[in-house]
Design a protein around this motif. Sequence first.
Motif, short mmCIF file in Angstrom:
data_model
loop_
_atom_site.label_atom_id
_atom_site.label_comp_id
_atom_site.label_asym_id
_atom_site.label_seq_id
_atom_site.Cartn_x
_atom_site.Cartn_y
_atom_site.Cartn_z
N PRO A 162 -5.67 -6.11 0.74
CA PRO A 162 -6.45 -5.07 0.08
C PRO A 162 -6.77 -3.87 0.98
O PRO A 162 -6.71 -2.72 0.52
N GLU A 163 -7.11 -4.10 2.22
CA GLU A 163 -7.46 -3.00 3.12
C GLU A 163 -6.27 -2.06 3.31
O GLU A 163 -6.40 -0.83 3.20
N THR A 164 -5.11 -2.63 3.58
CA THR A 164 -3.91 -1.80 3.76
C THR A 164 -3.58 -1.06 2.47
O THR A 164 -3.23 0.12 2.50
N TRP A 165 -3.66 -1.75 1.33
CA TRP A 165 -3.38 -1.09 0.06
C TRP A 165 -4.28 0.13 -0.13
O TRP A 165 -3.80 1.21 -0.50
N MET A 166 -5.56 -0.04 0.10
CA MET A 166 -6.48 1.08 -0.09
C MET A 166 -6.16 2.22 0.89
O MET A 166 -6.27 3.39 0.53
N GLN A 167 -5.78 1.88 2.09
CA GLN A 167 -5.40 2.92 3.04
C GLN A 167 -4.14 3.65 2.59
O GLN A 167 -4.03 4.87 2.74
N VAL B 202 -3.07 5.76 5.65
CA VAL B 202 -1.96 5.13 6.36
C VAL B 202 -0.67 5.53 5.65
O VAL B 202 -0.64 5.59 4.42
N HIS B 203 0.37 5.78 6.41
CA HIS B 203 1.66 6.13 5.85
C HIS B 203 2.47 4.87 5.58
O HIS B 203 2.42 3.90 6.36
N TRP B 204 3.21 4.87 4.49
CA TRP B 204 4.04 3.74 4.08
C TRP B 204 4.93 3.22 5.21
O TRP B 204 4.96 2.02 5.49
N ASP B 205 5.68 4.11 5.84
CA ASP B 205 6.62 3.69 6.88
C ASP B 205 5.92 2.97 8.03
O ASP B 205 6.44 1.99 8.56
N ASP B 206 4.74 3.44 8.40
CA ASP B 206 3.98 2.81 9.48
C ASP B 206 3.52 1.41 9.07
O ASP B 206 3.61 0.46 9.85
N ALA B 207 3.02 1.27 7.84
CA ALA B 207 2.53 -0.02 7.36
C ALA B 207 3.67 -1.04 7.23
O ALA B 207 3.49 -2.22 7.52
N VAL B 208 4.84 -0.58 6.81
CA VAL B 208 5.99 -1.48 6.72
C VAL B 208 6.45 -1.87 8.12
O VAL B 208 6.70 -3.04 8.40
N GLY C 187 4.33 -4.46 9.82
CA GLY C 187 4.20 -5.73 9.11
C GLY C 187 3.02 -5.85 8.18
O GLY C 187 2.78 -6.92 7.62
N ARG C 188 2.28 -4.78 7.95
CA ARG C 188 1.14 -4.86 7.03
C ARG C 188 1.59 -4.82 5.57
O ARG C 188 0.84 -5.21 4.68
N VAL C 189 2.81 -4.34 5.33
CA VAL C 189 3.39 -4.32 3.99
C VAL C 189 4.71 -5.06 4.04
O VAL C 189 5.55 -4.80 4.91
N SER C 190 4.89 -5.98 3.10
CA SER C 190 6.17 -6.64 2.91
C SER C 190 6.80 -6.00 1.68
O SER C 190 6.19 -5.99 0.60
N ALA C 191 7.99 -5.43 1.83
CA ALA C 191 8.68 -4.79 0.71
C ALA C 191 10.10 -5.34 0.66
O ALA C 191 10.91 -5.08 1.54
N SER C 192 10.37 -6.14 -0.38
CA SER C 192 11.70 -6.73 -0.50
C SER C 192 12.36 -6.26 -1.79
O SER C 192 11.70 -6.11 -2.81
N GLY C 193 13.64 -6.03 -1.71
CA GLY C 193 14.39 -5.57 -2.85
C GLY C 193 14.75 -4.10 -2.71
O GLY C 193 14.05 -3.33 -2.05
N GLU C 194 15.85 -3.71 -3.33
CA GLU C 194 16.36 -2.35 -3.16
C GLU C 194 15.47 -1.28 -3.79
O GLU C 194 15.57 -0.12 -3.44
N SER D 48 7.02 4.52 -1.50
CA SER D 48 6.40 5.58 -0.70
C SER D 48 6.31 6.90 -1.45
O SER D 48 5.37 7.67 -1.21
N MET D 49 7.25 7.17 -2.36
CA MET D 49 7.23 8.43 -3.08
C MET D 49 6.04 8.55 -4.03
O MET D 49 5.73 9.64 -4.50
#
Length: 124
Positions: free
Chosen positions: A80-85, A91-97, A100-107, A112-113
Amino acid sequence: MPPRRRTDPAVGRAAVTTWRDHPDDLRARRTAVRFTLEELADVAPGHTVEVRVPPDGAVQAIDGPRHTRGTPPNVVETDPETWMQLVTGAVHWDDAVADGRVSASGERADISMLLPLQAVRRRD
């Protein structure tokens, strides 16, 4: 048709403001997370990507092939904290990914857009 909102937008925006001022306010955070997930689904309706923010909520969004059974092929998961940021632009998407604060799987899992969400940007 976009999903029906369960959180009144005024209540959701107020919860985001409360979260900004008091990040340890669990009730405000939960409402803010649910509101922002609903906002994401409203901005990018669909069923291609499942965005999970346990334990506060999850939503399917992004137009494309519909997922119906089993584990979705495109999943974004974060705390939740990362999501709200992310949704507020702290927080920028690329930094969070990358850290390791964001797990993003799949094409199609790169959302981020869509971030930060317009509805919760500061209006200073």
